[in-house]
Write a protein that holds these residues in place. Structure first.
Motif, PDB file in Angstrom:
ATOM      1  N   PRO A  76       0.838  -1.212   0.000  1.00  0.00           N
ATOM      2  CA  PRO A  76       0.000   0.000   0.000  1.00  0.00           C
ATOM      3  C   PRO A  76       0.868   1.256   0.000  1.00  0.00           C
ATOM      4  O   PRO A  76       2.014   1.222   0.469  1.00  0.00           O
ATOM      5  CB  PRO A  76      -0.806  -0.141   1.304  1.00  0.00           C
ATOM      6  N   ARG A 107       2.220  -3.715   6.305  1.00  0.00           N
ATOM      7  CA  ARG A 107       0.913  -4.032   5.760  1.00  0.00           C
ATOM      8  C   ARG A 107       1.033  -4.442   4.293  1.00  0.00           C
ATOM      9  O   ARG A 107       1.964  -4.037   3.590  1.00  0.00           O
ATOM     10  CB  ARG A 107      -0.021  -2.834   5.900  1.00  0.00           C
ATOM     11  N   LYS A 148      -1.451  -5.618   0.601  1.00  0.00           N
ATOM     12  CA  LYS A 148      -2.762  -5.678  -0.043  1.00  0.00           C
ATOM     13  C   LYS A 148      -3.197  -7.137  -0.191  1.00  0.00           C
ATOM     14  O   LYS A 148      -2.412  -7.987  -0.605  1.00  0.00           O
ATOM     15  CB  LYS A 148      -2.711  -5.023  -1.428  1.00  0.00           C
ATOM     16  N   LEU A 190      -6.485  -4.721   3.720  1.00  0.00           N
ATOM     17  CA  LEU A 190      -5.070  -4.730   4.075  1.00  0.00           C
ATOM     18  C   LEU A 190      -4.843  -5.731   5.197  1.00  0.00           C
ATOM     19  O   LEU A 190      -5.645  -5.841   6.119  1.00  0.00           O
ATOM     20  CB  LEU A 190      -4.607  -3.336   4.523  1.00  0.00           C
TER      21      LEU A 190
END
Length: 982
Positions: A529, A555, A557, A563
């Protein structure tokens, strides 16, 4: 001159030359070295100026010379060439014919337009022997001389045979190199995995009748899981005698059926529930298993209610297709025996593998009425000349064993039982040791010719090279199968990256993230992200620069657009030169753990904020006492100087109260991070009085502040909170008193200085105590959320964790040094700002008031005391004031009073419309009328949407000074006049 030579009369030394060439090439593992050594030997034998082995790719039209041999002064042909440039010669080679030219200047085989190029390269005489594989021209072995030559048929035949030897050696070297890379990749991935992996094999039944297996290898994760040393080579039953027999039932089932299974069962000796994925390893022994083991004890206990509804997952692995023709070493041997036996018309041909005095018949061709050789036997040990062929490599030639001197009666009996009277045995050596013997034999005495002996030796060499190539390719496939079985067995995401991470070569997402079965260059935007992009990119670059393991929580995708959180690890694969050739990585799904921690942090933070609010309330009461006392004294004192002194003290106390409020906002996380240029030394000095009260009279506070300190770029409220947290921790570590030292310094952090640091300039703030210090196990967990060594109810375990979180959010990092009995030092590395740093140290009493004090201002405020204070200040600045209690009254005032030149409104107000709604209405209905907003709630400073039309309106944070109010009004009016003038 002929282009194809048939019926070759061979010279006696020809076989010796080819045998020497094969022996020399067998020891080489680099295809380029094979080409170089072969070129040199061919040039020496034929006494030519130039020799080279060229590989031809007809699809690409490229001819490649990796290495050649040239005499002094002769131009080298090393490099890539266009096949079309050799069209006159390539056409002959494609027909499988040797291209033989005695003099390029006069030969009819050479086109006129090709003679200048030949002359420029000093190629007057030449031979090119083609290599045809599966009907295609794949290469050629060429020699050339700068003088005309009358080539002999033996020269052409030698070159043709040598070309086959060189091709086989080059392909073998390539296959062995590929095997080495695959094995290293497999071992690196196994050792880097968090899951336990082991390879073990079945043993014969024990004397007590019980079944048993033996560990071949186990990875560090398995040793750590069971708390055991490396048990490679040891019996499973000896080490785990109480293990349930069901495990052995499953192992036997997998071995005998070839079916991979997933087992989940409680292990009595280990006291845990194990999930094991077991598959059979495809190799010659057919008795080895590989297991991937996970300790699912905690997971199964937590998911007990789900386990009853879930059926065990079984993964079936199919055996790979049989290797294509001549890819199996056994098939190579069998084919060589059959062809050689039929060609020579002998009674017996066999390959025997040698291990000391023990011999194993690998393959055998024999006449149908003859007895086969025993699969495993002891060598008769006959040496007719006393020489040991295991070390000399010379062939053993016997025309009649019955008439051979020195043969014992026991040896004769062994040969008679096999109907062997005459034989040729050609040994093959590796590192000076005999490994294999290719033998041909007859049941009757035979006079073997030199050509027959040479033929056996040549077949032995060629077939042995093919066997080596087939073994390397088979081992490579087996290694790839083990690697793929491991990837299929693990529950983690597994991926491969190019050396610079620009290409994701493969990713198996395991349902957590999207699969990438084919190479892709868009992986970064597909998986990372935007808010994580800079942090991930910097961590990757740091791993590449240091050729070190990449490890990061971030994090990612997910396929459904949400997420998730992952812990990603990747290890660089290095070649012999130390260069990165590939990255192998695994990623764990830690989403549930992160969400649980964040929820707990939020819950605990509320408790901590409540306790902190009580502490700050005490400080507020003290400050209010100071303010009230000084205002009362100012009312009593008559002279202006004394009144100003008391008012100045009251103002300073009010500003300190604002700082205390900001600290509470930081702890509650209700306000945005507002980094700015900060004079860190000034903030530390201003905080001194609070620190003295916080640490008590038994603790001495020392300040060592660098005089040339750079400005820091950080939210000043974060600094207050961090220093107070660290000072209180230091106080608690010194129950009998001691010293807390606060030190500031400039630090330039380079690559590799700290595992968590991004290289750059930092302002360092360190807080040290002379207390008890921390033991290594405590230090290792000091930054974990909710970890505390304090008594229950006296500490939430969020102090250091919160400080670290604050520093990271501002772009810095934290380090802790502690030794038991010698105290603890915590260093905060804050990002360097650029400027003089005075913006965070407000000296409001010295500031001037701006503006001309002309015009009427509409004040919109629902709290009467606050509205009165605003009115009095504006009157003091010379402005007229119209008052409204809410947005509706304000709109009425604007409709009936055209003299209003600015609206000063609170943001948070009761009713249908708040201050931002009013500002939007004014921007629409009264364009050009300036607006200034104010709020005491930090969360209201930021508009709810980036496209909010009020985003550009200045907001004063309560409490604000007269100076700040006057300058905000002046700026708003100046902007409006400038826009109207434009």
């Amino acid at each position: 001159m002929r282009t194809e030579v048939d019926g070759v009369p061979e010279r006696p030394e020809r076989h010796g030359m080819l045998l020497g060439l094969s022996n020399a090439l067998r020891e080489l593992g680099d295809p380029v070295e094979v080409s170089a050594r072969a070129s040199e030997m061919i040039a020496d034998w034929l006494e030519v100026d130039r020799a080279y082995y060229v590989e031809i790719d007809d699809d690409l039209g490229i001819a490649t010379v990796a290495r050649d041999f040239v005499r002094d002064g002769i131009k080298s042909l090393v490099g890539e060439h266009d096949v079309a440039d050799f069209g006159w010669s390539v056409q002959i080679l494609r027909r499988g014919e040797c291209h033989v030219v005695g003099d390029t200047r006069t030969s009819d085989l050479v086109p006129d337009d090709a003679r200048p190029a030949s002359a420029a390269l000093e190629i007057i005489a030449c031979i090119c022997a083609p290599l045809i594989k599966e009907g295609r021209l794949v290469g050629a072995l060429c020699v050339a001389d700068s003088d005309p030559r009358d080539w002999r048929d033996e020269d052409v035949s030698l070159l043709r045979d040598a070309a086959d030897l060189i091709w086989t050696a080059v392909e073998r070297a390539r296959a062995e190199a590929a095997l080495g890379t695959s094995e290293a990749r497999y071992r690196t991935l196994v050792d880097s995995m968090d899951e336990a992996v082991c390879v073990f094999e079945r043993l014969p039944r024990r004397q007590d009748g019980l079944r048993d297996y033996r560990y071949i290898t186990m990875n560090p994760a398995m040793q750590a899981m069971f708390g055991i040393a490396d048990l490679s080579g040891q019996s499973i039953r000896d080490n785990f005698p109480d293990e349930a027999e069901e495990w052995y039932d499953d192992y036997d089932h997998v071995l005998e059926s070839g079916e991979a299974v997933r087992i989940e069962r409680g292990s009595v000796p280990q006291g845990m529930v194990l999930e094991m994925f077991v598959s059979r390893i495809t190799d010659d022994s057919q008795r080895r298993l590989m297991a991937v083991i996970r300790d699912v004890t905690a997971q199964r206990r937590a998911e007990a209610e789900l386990r009853a509804r879930q059926a065990r997952e079984e993964f079936l692995l199919r055996l790979t297709d049989r290797l294509r023709y001549l890819d199996e070493p056994g098939e190579v041997m069998k084919t060589a025996c059959d062809m050689l036996g039929a060609f020579m018309g002998v009674d017996r041909v066999n390959y025997v593998e040698i291990d000391g005095e023990d011999c194993t018949t690998a393959q055998e061709y024999l006449r149908s009425d003859l007895p086969p050789m025993t699969p495993i036997f002891t060598s008769p040990g006959f040496r007719p000349d006393g020489a040991d062929s295991r070390h000399t490599g010379r062939s053993l030639v016997v025309e009649d064993i019955e008439a051979q001197p020195g043969v014992s009666q026991e040896q004769l009996t062994a040969y008679r039982a096999l109907a062997i009277r005459a034989f040729i045995s050609a040994p093959l050596l590796m590192d000076g040791q005999q490994l294999v013997v290719l033998s041909v034999a007859n049941a009757a005495p035979t006079v073997w010719s030199r050509d027959e002996v040479a033929l056996v030796e040549e077949v032995a060499e060629r077939s042995w090279s093919a066997i080596g190539r087939a073994q390397a390719e088979a081992a490579l496939r087996a290694s790839e199968q083990r690697f793929r079985a491991l990837v299929n067995a693990t529950s983690e995401v597994v991926y491969r990256m190019s050396p610079d991470w620009s290409v994701m070569r493969e990713l198996d997402g395991r349902g957590f993230i999207k699969d990438a079965p084919e190479p892709t260059t868009d992986w970064f935007t597909d998986y990372i992200p935007p808010e994580e992009a800079d942090r991930v990119a910097k961590a990757i670059q740091q791993a590449i620069d240091g050729k070190e393991t990449f490890k990061l929580e971030h994090r990612v995708k997910r396929p459904d657009g949400s997420l998730g959180w992952t812990l990603s690890r990747a290890i660089p694969m290095l070649d012999d030169a130390g260069n990165i050739v590939e990255w192998f990585g695994a990623a764990s799904n830690i989403t549930a753990r992160r969400e649980a921690v964040e929820a707990l942090v939020h819950s605990q933070r509320l408790d901590v904020v409540g306790r902190l609010a009580g502490s700050i309330a005490h400080d507020f009461n003290n400050l209010l006492t100071v303010i009230v006392a000084n205002i009362e004294m100012a009312q009593i004192r008559g002279d202006a100087e004394t009144r100003n002194t008391h008012l100045d003290k009251a103002m300073r106390a009010a500003q300190l109260g604002e700082r205390l409020n900001n600290r509470l906002v930081v702890w509650s996380k209700s306000g945005p991070v507002r980094p700015q240029l900060v004079d860190l030394n000034g903030l530390v000095r201003q905080l001194g009085s609070i620190l003295d009260r916080a640490i008590g009279e038994r603790i001495r506070l020392d300040l060592d502040l660098a005089p040339d300190l750079w400005p820091a770029f950080i939210d000043p409220a974060y600094v207050d909170s961090a220093i107070l947290n660290l000072a209180v921790n230091g106080r608690d570590a010194m129950p009998r008193g001691g010293t807390i030292s606060v030190v500031t310094s400039n630090e330039a952090i380079g690559t590799g200085n700290a595992a968590t640091a991004i290289p750059g300039d930092y302002v360092c703030l360190s807080v040290a105590d002379t207390g008890e210090g921390m033991a290594p196990d405590v230090l290792a967990r000091a930054l974990d959320p909710f970890f505390t060594t304090k008594e229950h109810g006296t500490g939430a375990g969020l102090g250091l964790f919160s400080v670290q979180t604050m520093v990271r959010e501002c772009g810095g990092f934290l380090q802790i040094d502690s030794t038991p009995g010698r105290g603890t030092t915590v260093r905060l590395y804050l990002p360097r700002g650029h400027g003089d740093g005075t913006s965070a140290i407000e000296t409001r009493r010295s500031e001037t008031v701006a503006g001309d004090g002309k015009g009427v201002i509409l004040v919109v405020e629902d709290q009467a005391p606050v509205r009165d204070a605003a009115r009095e200040r504006l009157h003091a600045l010379g402005y007229g004031v119209v008052e409204a209690r809410d947005a509706h009254e304000a709109l009425v005032c604007l409709e009936h009073n055209a003299d209003i030149q600015l609206v000063f409104t609170d943001i948070v107000m009761p009713g249908e419309f708040n201050g931002r709604d009013l500002a939007q209405r004014i921007l629409t209905d009264y364009p050009g009328l300036p607006v200034v907003m104010t709020t005491g709630y930090s969360g209201a400073r930021v508009p709810p949407d980036d496209d909010d039309p009020t985003a550009g309106i200045e907001v004063l944070t309560k409490p604000y000074s007269l100076h700040a109010l006057s300058h905000a009004i002046a700026r708003a009016m100046h902007r409006t006049r400038g826009a109207q003038g434009a």
